[in-house]
Design a protein around this motif. Structure first.
Motif, PDB file in Angstrom:
ATOM      1  N   ALA A  30     125.261 -97.304  18.597  1.00  0.00           N
ATOM      2  CA  ALA A  30     124.452 -96.490  19.397  1.00  0.00           C
ATOM      3  C   ALA A  30     125.108 -95.028  19.497  1.00  0.00           C
ATOM      4  O   ALA A  30     124.236 -94.076  19.549  1.00  0.00           O
ATOM      5  CB  ALA A  30     124.471 -97.065  20.597  1.00  0.00           C
ATOM      6  N   LEU A  31     126.401 -94.845  19.884  1.00  0.00           N
ATOM      7  CA  LEU A  31     127.082 -93.450  19.995  1.00  0.00           C
ATOM      8  C   LEU A  31     127.059 -92.605  18.623  1.00  0.00           C
ATOM      9  O   LEU A  31     126.841 -91.336  18.541  1.00  0.00           O
ATOM     10  CB  LEU A  31     128.579 -93.822  20.216  1.00  0.00           C
ATOM     11  CG  LEU A  31     129.295 -92.513  20.453  1.00  0.00           C
ATOM     12  CD1 LEU A  31     128.834 -91.660  21.433  1.00  0.00           C
ATOM     13  CD2 LEU A  31     130.813 -92.818  20.894  1.00  0.00           C
ATOM     14  N   ALA A  32     126.897 -93.300  17.382  1.00  0.00           N
ATOM     15  CA  ALA A  32     126.851 -92.653  16.094  1.00  0.00           C
ATOM     16  C   ALA A  32     125.661 -91.974  16.046  1.00  0.00           C
ATOM     17  O   ALA A  32     125.441 -91.033  15.150  1.00  0.00           O
ATOM     18  CB  ALA A  32     127.296 -93.596  15.031  1.00  0.00           C
ATOM     19  N   GLN A  33     124.442 -92.696  16.828  1.00  0.00           N
ATOM     20  CA  GLN A  33     123.176 -92.300  16.467  1.00  0.00           C
ATOM     21  C   GLN A  33     122.671 -91.129  17.625  1.00  0.00           C
ATOM     22  O   GLN A  33     121.578 -90.682  17.333  1.00  0.00           O
ATOM     23  CB  GLN A  33     122.237 -93.376  16.411  1.00  0.00           C
ATOM     24  CG  GLN A  33     122.364 -94.357  15.373  1.00  0.00           C
ATOM     25  CD  GLN A  33     121.642 -95.592  15.452  1.00  0.00           C
ATOM     26  OE1 GLN A  33     120.929 -95.764  16.651  1.00  0.00           O
ATOM     27  NE2 GLN A  33     121.439 -96.370  14.564  1.00  0.00           N
ATOM     28  N   THR A  34     123.487 -90.844  18.246  1.00  0.00           N
ATOM     29  CA  THR A  34     123.113 -89.685  19.250  1.00  0.00           C
ATOM     30  C   THR A  34     123.240 -88.385  18.459  1.00  0.00           C
ATOM     31  O   THR A  34     123.809 -88.287  17.325  1.00  0.00           O
ATOM     32  CB  THR A  34     124.392 -89.644  20.206  1.00  0.00           C
ATOM     33  OG1 THR A  34     125.523 -89.433  19.950  1.00  0.00           O
ATOM     34  CG2 THR A  34     124.077 -90.910  21.144  1.00  0.00           C
ATOM     35  N   PRO A  35     122.654 -87.243  19.337  1.00  0.00           N
ATOM     36  CA  PRO A  35     122.391 -85.992  18.159  1.00  0.00           C
ATOM     37  C   PRO A  35     123.845 -85.530  17.734  1.00  0.00           C
ATOM     38  O   PRO A  35     123.949 -84.934  16.735  1.00  0.00           O
ATOM     39  CB  PRO A  35     121.702 -85.154  19.246  1.00  0.00           C
ATOM     40  CG  PRO A  35     120.968 -86.150  19.923  1.00  0.00           C
ATOM     41  CD  PRO A  35     121.841 -87.374  20.260  1.00  0.00           C
ATOM     42  N   SER A  36     124.852 -85.290  18.775  1.00  0.00           N
ATOM     43  CA  SER A  36     126.201 -84.944  18.526  1.00  0.00           C
ATOM     44  C   SER A  36     127.097 -85.928  19.025  1.00  0.00           C
ATOM     45  O   SER A  36     127.705 -85.752  20.059  1.00  0.00           O
ATOM     46  CB  SER A  36     126.356 -83.472  19.028  1.00  0.00           C
ATOM     47  OG  SER A  36     126.265 -83.378  20.464  1.00  0.00           O
ATOM     48  N   PRO A  37     127.413 -86.829  18.410  1.00  0.00           N
ATOM     49  CA  PRO A  37     128.382 -88.130  18.702  1.00  0.00           C
ATOM     50  C   PRO A  37     129.781 -87.550  19.294  1.00  0.00           C
ATOM     51  O   PRO A  37     130.312 -86.415  18.398  1.00  0.00           O
ATOM     52  CB  PRO A  37     128.351 -88.896  17.902  1.00  0.00           C
ATOM     53  CG  PRO A  37     128.001 -88.227  16.470  1.00  0.00           C
ATOM     54  CD  PRO A  37     127.087 -87.204  16.891  1.00  0.00           C
ATOM     55  N   ASP A  38     130.197 -87.784  19.981  1.00  0.00           N
ATOM     56  CA  ASP A  38     131.784 -87.599  20.553  1.00  0.00           C
ATOM     57  C   ASP A  38     132.629 -88.336  19.516  1.00  0.00           C
ATOM     58  O   ASP A  38     132.770 -89.519  19.578  1.00  0.00           O
ATOM     59  CB  ASP A  38     131.946 -88.228  22.102  1.00  0.00           C
ATOM     60  CG  ASP A  38     133.442 -87.881  22.541  1.00  0.00           C
ATOM     61  OD1 ASP A  38     134.287 -87.186  21.707  1.00  0.00           O
ATOM     62  OD2 ASP A  38     133.655 -88.083  23.464  1.00  0.00           O
ATOM     63  N   GLN A  39     133.363 -87.593  18.636  1.00  0.00           N
ATOM     64  CA  GLN A  39     134.205 -88.015  17.615  1.00  0.00           C
ATOM     65  C   GLN A  39     135.358 -88.786  18.146  1.00  0.00           C
ATOM     66  O   GLN A  39     135.740 -89.791  17.566  1.00  0.00           O
ATOM     67  CB  GLN A  39     134.623 -86.966  16.592  1.00  0.00           C
ATOM     68  CG  GLN A  39     133.293 -86.448  15.863  1.00  0.00           C
ATOM     69  CD  GLN A  39     132.506 -87.625  14.961  1.00  0.00           C
ATOM     70  OE1 GLN A  39     133.016 -88.374  14.240  1.00  0.00           O
ATOM     71  NE2 GLN A  39     131.343 -87.488  15.076  1.00  0.00           N
TER      72      GLN A  39
END
Length: 69
Positions: A30-39
């Motif tokens: 889910a996090l990886a699919q966000t527009p600008s994921p928090d690395q």
């Protein structure tokens, strides 16, 4: 605590760890699919997931030892 209780405890812990591992996998996806994921958050989740996998492997090895024929 006898051997049966220890085995039951290990199996219960194994189930908990597997569930947490699946939940982390979902969270990472889910996090990886966000527009600008928090690395940094992604790295932390992946590190935690790897740690869980190591714990799962140790418990599985304790419950199901290799038998060399």
């Amino acid at each position: 605590m006898d051997l049966v209780d220890q085995e039951e405890n290990l199996r219960a812990r194994l189930d908990e760890l597997r569930q947490e591992h699946r939940d982390l996998d979902d969270a990472i996806t889910a996090l990886a699919q966000t527009p600008s994921p928090d690395q940094l958050a992604l790295r932390r989740l992946k590190k935690r997931k790897l740690s869980l996998k190591d714990q799962i492997t140790r418990i599985e090895d304790a419950l199901y030892p290799d038998i060399i024929a």
